[in-house]
Scaffold this active site. Structure first.
Site, PDB file in Angstrom:
ATOM      1  N   LYS A 210       7.880  -9.948   2.507  1.00 43.74           N
ATOM      2  CA  LYS A 210       8.325 -10.427   3.819  1.00 43.74           C
ATOM      3  C   LYS A 210       9.012 -11.783   3.667  1.00 43.74           C
ATOM      4  O   LYS A 210      10.091 -12.002   4.181  1.00 43.74           O
ATOM      5  CB  LYS A 210       7.112 -10.515   4.759  1.00 43.74           C
ATOM      6  CG  LYS A 210       7.458 -11.018   6.133  1.00 43.74           C
ATOM      7  CD  LYS A 210       6.267 -11.009   7.069  1.00 43.74           C
ATOM      8  CE  LYS A 210       6.626 -11.736   8.353  1.00 43.74           C
ATOM      9  NZ  LYS A 210       5.519 -11.821   9.291  1.00 43.74           N
ATOM     10  N   GLU A 216       3.539 -14.033  -7.089  1.00 47.32           N
ATOM     11  CA  GLU A 216       3.268 -12.840  -7.897  1.00 47.32           C
ATOM     12  C   GLU A 216       4.461 -11.891  -7.869  1.00 47.32           C
ATOM     13  O   GLU A 216       4.895 -11.377  -8.896  1.00 47.32           O
ATOM     14  CB  GLU A 216       2.033 -12.095  -7.345  1.00 47.32           C
ATOM     15  CG  GLU A 216       0.726 -12.846  -7.475  1.00 47.32           C
ATOM     16  CD  GLU A 216       0.407 -13.688  -6.260  1.00 47.32           C
ATOM     17  OE1 GLU A 216       1.339 -14.188  -5.595  1.00 47.32           O
ATOM     18  OE2 GLU A 216      -0.793 -13.860  -5.968  1.00 47.32           O
ATOM     19  N   GLY A 271       2.623  -9.011   7.894  1.00 46.35           N
ATOM     20  CA  GLY A 271       2.606  -8.332   6.594  1.00 46.35           C
ATOM     21  C   GLY A 271       1.660  -7.146   6.566  1.00 46.35           C
ATOM     22  O   GLY A 271       2.004  -6.051   6.106  1.00 46.35           O
ATOM     23  N   ARG A 272       0.455  -7.334   7.094  1.00 44.32           N
ATOM     24  CA  ARG A 272      -0.545  -6.254   7.019  1.00 44.32           C
ATOM     25  C   ARG A 272      -0.338  -5.187   8.104  1.00 44.32           C
ATOM     26  O   ARG A 272      -1.119  -4.244   8.201  1.00 44.32           O
ATOM     27  CB  ARG A 272      -1.949  -6.848   7.054  1.00 44.32           C
ATOM     28  CG  ARG A 272      -2.222  -7.764   8.228  1.00 44.32           C
ATOM     29  CD  ARG A 272      -3.532  -8.530   8.057  1.00 44.32           C
ATOM     30  NE  ARG A 272      -3.705  -9.540   9.100  1.00 44.32           N
ATOM     31  CZ  ARG A 272      -3.218 -10.772   9.037  1.00 44.32           C
ATOM     32  NH1 ARG A 272      -2.520 -11.157   7.993  1.00 44.32           N
ATOM     33  NH2 ARG A 272      -3.439 -11.635  10.029  1.00 44.32           N
ATOM     34  N   GLU A 357      -8.260 -10.086   6.706  1.00 40.45           N
ATOM     35  CA  GLU A 357      -7.228 -11.128   6.811  1.00 40.45           C
ATOM     36  C   GLU A 357      -6.923 -11.396   8.294  1.00 40.45           C
ATOM     37  O   GLU A 357      -6.519 -12.486   8.662  1.00 40.45           O
ATOM     38  CB  GLU A 357      -5.954 -10.714   6.058  1.00 40.45           C
ATOM     39  CG  GLU A 357      -5.099 -11.901   5.644  1.00 40.45           C
ATOM     40  CD  GLU A 357      -3.890 -11.538   4.797  1.00 40.45           C
ATOM     41  OE1 GLU A 357      -2.983 -10.861   5.300  1.00 40.45           O
ATOM     42  OE2 GLU A 357      -3.835 -11.946   3.626  1.00 40.45           O
ATOM     43  N   HIS A 388     -23.442   9.136  -4.952  1.00 39.68           N
ATOM     44  CA  HIS A 388     -24.126   9.055  -6.241  1.00 39.68           C
ATOM     45  C   HIS A 388     -24.101   7.635  -6.784  1.00 39.68           C
ATOM     46  O   HIS A 388     -24.297   7.421  -7.985  1.00 39.68           O
ATOM     47  CB  HIS A 388     -23.490  10.040  -7.224  1.00 39.68           C
ATOM     48  CG  HIS A 388     -23.558  11.439  -6.703  1.00 39.68           C
ATOM     49  ND1 HIS A 388     -24.672  12.239  -6.885  1.00 39.68           N
ATOM     50  CD2 HIS A 388     -22.700  12.144  -5.922  1.00 39.68           C
ATOM     51  CE1 HIS A 388     -24.463  13.397  -6.269  1.00 39.68           C
ATOM     52  NE2 HIS A 388     -23.287  13.363  -5.678  1.00 39.68           N
ATOM     53  N   LYS A 517      -3.329 -21.025  -3.020  1.00 35.95           N
ATOM     54  CA  LYS A 517      -1.942 -20.974  -3.521  1.00 35.95           C
ATOM     55  C   LYS A 517      -1.482 -22.377  -3.921  1.00 35.95           C
ATOM     56  O   LYS A 517      -0.891 -22.575  -4.966  1.00 35.95           O
ATOM     57  CB  LYS A 517      -0.993 -20.444  -2.431  1.00 35.95           C
ATOM     58  CG  LYS A 517      -1.095 -18.969  -2.153  1.00 35.95           C
ATOM     59  CD  LYS A 517       0.011 -18.547  -1.184  1.00 35.95           C
ATOM     60  CE  LYS A 517      -0.253 -17.189  -0.590  1.00 35.95           C
ATOM     61  NZ  LYS A 517       0.670 -16.768   0.440  1.00 35.95           N
TER      62      LYS A 517
HETATM   63  O1  F6P Z   1      -1.165 -14.369   0.689  1.00 32.80           O
HETATM   64  C1  F6P Z   1      -1.330 -13.489   1.756  1.00 32.80           C
HETATM   65  C2  F6P Z   1      -0.043 -12.862   2.192  1.00 32.80           C
HETATM   66  O2  F6P Z   1       0.730 -13.786   2.869  1.00 32.80           O
HETATM   67  C3  F6P Z   1      -0.289 -11.634   3.044  1.00 32.80           C
HETATM   68  O3  F6P Z   1      -0.516 -11.942   4.363  1.00 32.80           O
HETATM   69  C4  F6P Z   1       0.936 -10.840   2.782  1.00 32.80           C
HETATM   70  O4  F6P Z   1       0.783  -9.492   3.154  1.00 32.80           O
HETATM   71  C5  F6P Z   1       1.106 -11.048   1.301  1.00 32.80           C
HETATM   72  O5  F6P Z   1       0.715 -12.385   1.089  1.00 32.80           O
HETATM   73  C6  F6P Z   1       2.477 -10.812   0.755  1.00 32.80           C
HETATM   74  O6  F6P Z   1       3.434 -11.609   1.381  1.00 32.80           O
HETATM   75  P1  F6P Z   1       4.979 -11.302   1.233  1.00 32.80           P
HETATM   76  O7  F6P Z   1       5.246  -9.963   1.794  1.00 32.80           O
HETATM   77  O8  F6P Z   1       5.677 -12.389   1.994  1.00 32.80           O
HETATM   78  O9  F6P Z   1       5.315 -11.349  -0.238  1.00 32.80           O
END
Ligand code: F6P
Length: 550
Positions: A210, A216, A271-272, A357, A388, A517
Site C-alpha cells: 500500500k 521487508e 491494508g488488512r 491489528e 490431536h 520499525k
Molecule cells: O506494519 C504493519 C503494516 O502497516 C500493516 O498494517 C500492513 O498491512 C503491512 O504493514 C504492509 O504494509 P504495506 O502494504 O504498505 O507494505
C-alpha cells in the site's frame, strides 16, 4: 465491576449486562437445551446460503436482549451508517474505511469527500481483468517471449495474508491459471526457497505494498529484481516481469516499475481490508476473473446484510456481541478459529491481523486509556488436526476459550466423499462435546461398563470428567467457493468494526507497529556503522554486539 477483576464501561447497558452475568454465569448449556427444544431455531440465523448457529453459547433470551441493548447504547446503527456513508471513521489518520466500495456490485454510488469512488473502482477492476485474462491466455509474455507460468507475490501483512489465504482456500478453482507463490518474510530463506526452482523467463512478480515503503517488501523486491536481471541479462526485462499494486505511484516509479504496470488502490482501503482491491490480483490470476467477481459478490451480499438487517438478526453484530460477552464478562483472553477445511489453514493467520491489528488497542477514539479489555488473542488451526494437539485444553483446561467452527458441508473431492463425512461428523461432535461435557455420573457408568470398579475406578474418574459448558459458534456454508469465502471474510470484517464500536476503539489505525520499525532502523544503522550507540539498555547493547558486530 463484573466481580472477576475486570472492569466494564460504566454505562447503564454494561452495568445491566454485568448484573445479569452474575446470575447466569453458573447456568449450564445442557440445562438450557433441555428446557427449550426450540433453542437452535431461536439462536441461529441465515445470510443467504450461510448458516450461523450460536445456540451453543452461555446465553438466554434475556442475555441476547441485554447484549442488543449494549449495541443500541453504543450506537452501532449510527456508526454503521457513518461507515457506509464514507465518513472518516479512522480519526487518527483522517480516513474513511470504505473497503465495501471495492465489492459494491449494486450500481449504487458510494461517496468519499463528496466524490463517487465507484467509477475509479470500476476502472481499476477493468484494468485488472484485462491483465488477468492476458496472463492466463498466454498473451502477456515475458521478456523472451514465453508465457507466464508462475506468479510471485511480494508483500507482507495485509499485502500478503488475504491473497495467500484465498489462493490456498480456492485451490480447486485454479485450473488454467498460473501457479502463485508468496514471499513475505525479509528472512532471505523465504525468497531463496521460493525462487529455487523458478524459471525467470516465465515468472511474473507482483510487488504489493500500500505504502510502497515497507522494508521487508522493498528488500525482497530489490533482490527479486536483481535475480531476474542477472539471469535474463538486461534491465529491460523488468518491464515484462514486474507489476506493482500500491496507492503510491511516485514510489513505484522510483523503484523502477513503469506506472503503466501499476494497479492502484486508495488510502480509504486499510491494508488488512484490502484483498478486494488490486491487492487481490494474485487471487484473480489464480482463479480467473469470474471467480474473483464471485468472491466480491459474496462479500457484497454480507455488506448488504450488515447494512440492512436489524441488530437481532445481524450476524456480524451477533458475532461481535458474543465476543464481547466472553471477553469482558467472563474474562476470556483468547478466541479460537477452527476451520474444518484444510484449505482454510491460513484463515486463522489472516484473522489474527484483521482482529488483533484492528482492535488490539489500549486507548479509545478520544485517546483515553480504556478501563476494560479489548481484542482477545485470536488463534487456531484446522480440524481435525487440532483435535490431536490442543483440543485437550479446550475440553479440560482451566481457560475458557470461545471457539468458531467454520464448516463447508461438501468437499471438492467426490471420490473421497467418505473423508468429508468423517470431517463433518468430527466438527459437529467437537462442538457438542464442548457444550455437553461428561458428568461424573456418566464417566462412572462408562468406566463400570468397561469393567472397572473400586479404587481403580475412583483413581481414574476425575480425569474422565469433562465440565462442558464451553461455548462455540458454527459458521456453515454448503461448500468452500469464491462466493462463500467472500461471505466468511466479510462477516469477520464487520464483526471487528462492531466490536470497535462497543469497545470505543478505532479499528482502522495501527500505531502499535511503529516503534519496532523505528528501533530496527536505528539498530541496522549502528550495525552498518560498526558501533553501538548510547541509550540502549545493557541487554540490547550486548545483543547488538553479539549478533551484528562480529
Ligand atoms: O506494519 C504493519 C503494516 O502497516 C500493516 O498494517 C500492513 O498491512 C503491512 O504493514 C504492509 O504494509 P504495506 O502494504 O504498505 O507494505
Amino acid at each position: 465491576m463484573t466481580g472477576i477483576g475486570y472492569e466494564v464501561p460504566d454505562t447503564p447497558a454494561w452495568r445491566a449486562l454485568a448484573a445479569h452475568h452474575r446470575v447466569v454465569r453458573g447456568l449450564h448449556m445442557r440445562a438450557l437445551f433441555a428446557q427449550d427444544p426450540g433453542r437452535f431455531e431461536r439462536f441461529s440465523r441465515r445470510v443467504e446460503e450461510l448458516l450461523f448457529d450460536f445456540s451453543k453459547h452461555r446465553i438466554t433470551g434475556e442475555t441476547l436482549e441485554l447484549l442488543l441493548a449494549l449495541a443500541r447504547e453504543a450506537d452501532v446503527e449510527g456508526w454503521r451508517a457513518r461507515l457506509f456513508s464514507g465518513e472518516r471513521v479512522n480519526l487518527t489518520e483522517g480516513r474513511a474505511a470504505f473497503h465495501m466500495a471495492l465489492r459494491n456490485l449494486s450500481g449504487r454510488p458510494m461517496h468519499v469527500d463528496g466524490e463517487d469512488v465507484m467509477p475509479r473502482v470500476r476502472a481499476v477492476l477493468r484494468r485488472m481483468r484485462a491483465f488477468v485474462e492476458a496472463v492466463r491466455a498466454g498473451d502477456w509474455r515475458g521478456h523472451t517471449g514465453r508465457a507466464i507460468t508462475d506468479v510471485v507475490n511480494i508483500g507482507i501483512g495485509g499485502s500478503d495474508l488475504g491473497p495467500r489465504m484465498a489462493c490456498e482456500a480456492l485451490r480447486p478453482y485454479g485450473r488454467g491459471g498460473p501457479r502463485v507463490r508468496f514471499v513475505a518474510n525479509v528472512d532471505g530463506a523465504d525468497l531463496a526457497d521460493t525462487l529455487a526452482d523458478l524459471d525467470p523467463e516465465t515468472t511474473l512478480f507482483v510487488v504489493a505494498s500500500k505504502t510502497f515503503s515497507t522494508q521487508e517488501t522493498l528488500t525482497n523486491a530489490r533482490s527479486a529484481r536483481a535475480w531476474l536481471v542477472e539471469r535474463l541479462g538486461t534491465e529491460a526485462a523488468v518491464a515484462r516481469h514486474f507489476v506493482a499494486v500500491s496507492t503510491h505511484r511516485e514510489r513505484v516509479a522510483a523503484f523502477g516499475i513503469d506506472p503503466d504496470n501499476m494497479f492502484e488502490f486508495w488510502d480509504w482501503v486499510g491494508g488488512r481490508y484490502s484483498m478486494w482491491s488490486a491487492i487481490g490480483l494474485p487471487i484473480a490470476l489464480r482463479i480467473g476473473w469470474e471467480g474473483f467477481e464471485a468472491l466480491l459478490a459474496g462479500a457484497h451480499a454480507v455488506d448488504e446484510h450488515f447494512r440492512t438487517a436489524p441488530l437481532a438478526d445481524n450476524v456480524p453484530v451477533l458475532m461481535a456481541l458474543l465476543g464481547v460477552w466472553y471477553r469482558n464478562l467472563f474474562g476470556a483472553a483468547t478466541h479460537a478459529v477452527l476451520p474444518y477445511a484444510e484449505r482454510l489453514r491460513r484463515l486463522p493467520a489472516y484473522l489474527q491481523q484483521l482482529e488483533m491489528e484492528s482492535n488490539g488497542k489500549r486507548v479509545d477514539r478520544a485517546g483515553r486509556v480504556v478501563g476494560w479489555h479489548t481484542c482477545p488473542v485470536v488463534w487456531g488451526e484446522p480440524g481435525t488436526n487440532g483435535q490431536h494437539a490442543f483440543f485437550q485444553l479446550l475440553h479440560q483446561g482451566t481457560e475458557l476459550v470461545p471457539c468458531d467452527f467454520i464448516l463447508p458441508v461438501e468437499g471438492h473431492e467426490p471420490e473421497l466423499a467418505h473423508h468429508q463425512r468423517i470431517l463433518v461428523a468430527n466438527c459437529l461432535a467437537q462442538a457438542e462435546a464442548l457444550m455437553r461435557g461428561r458428568t461424573e455420573a456418566e464417566a462412572r457408568a462408562e468406566l463400570e461398563a468397561e469393567g472397572l470398579s473400586g479404587e481403580a475406578l475412583e483413581r481414574l474418574l476425575p480425569h474422565k470428567v469433562f465440565p462442558g459448558n464451553r461455548p462455540s459458534s458454527l459458521i456453515v456454508v454448503p461448500r468452500l467457493t469464491p462466493r462463500t469465502l467472500g461471505m466468511i471474510v466479510a462477516l469477520y470484517e464487520h464483526k471487528v468494526f462492531v466490536q470497535s464500536v462497543l469497545w470505543g476503539t478505532n479499528a482502522f489505525d495501527q500505531w502499535g507497529v511503529e516503534l519496532g520499525k523505528r528501533l530496527a532502523g536505528a539498530i541496522l544503522a549502528e550495525a552498518e556503522a560498526g558501533q553501538v550507540a548510547a541509550g540502549h539498555d545493557s541487554s540490547t547493547s550486548a545483543l547488538i554486539r553479539h549478533c551484528l558486530l562480529r
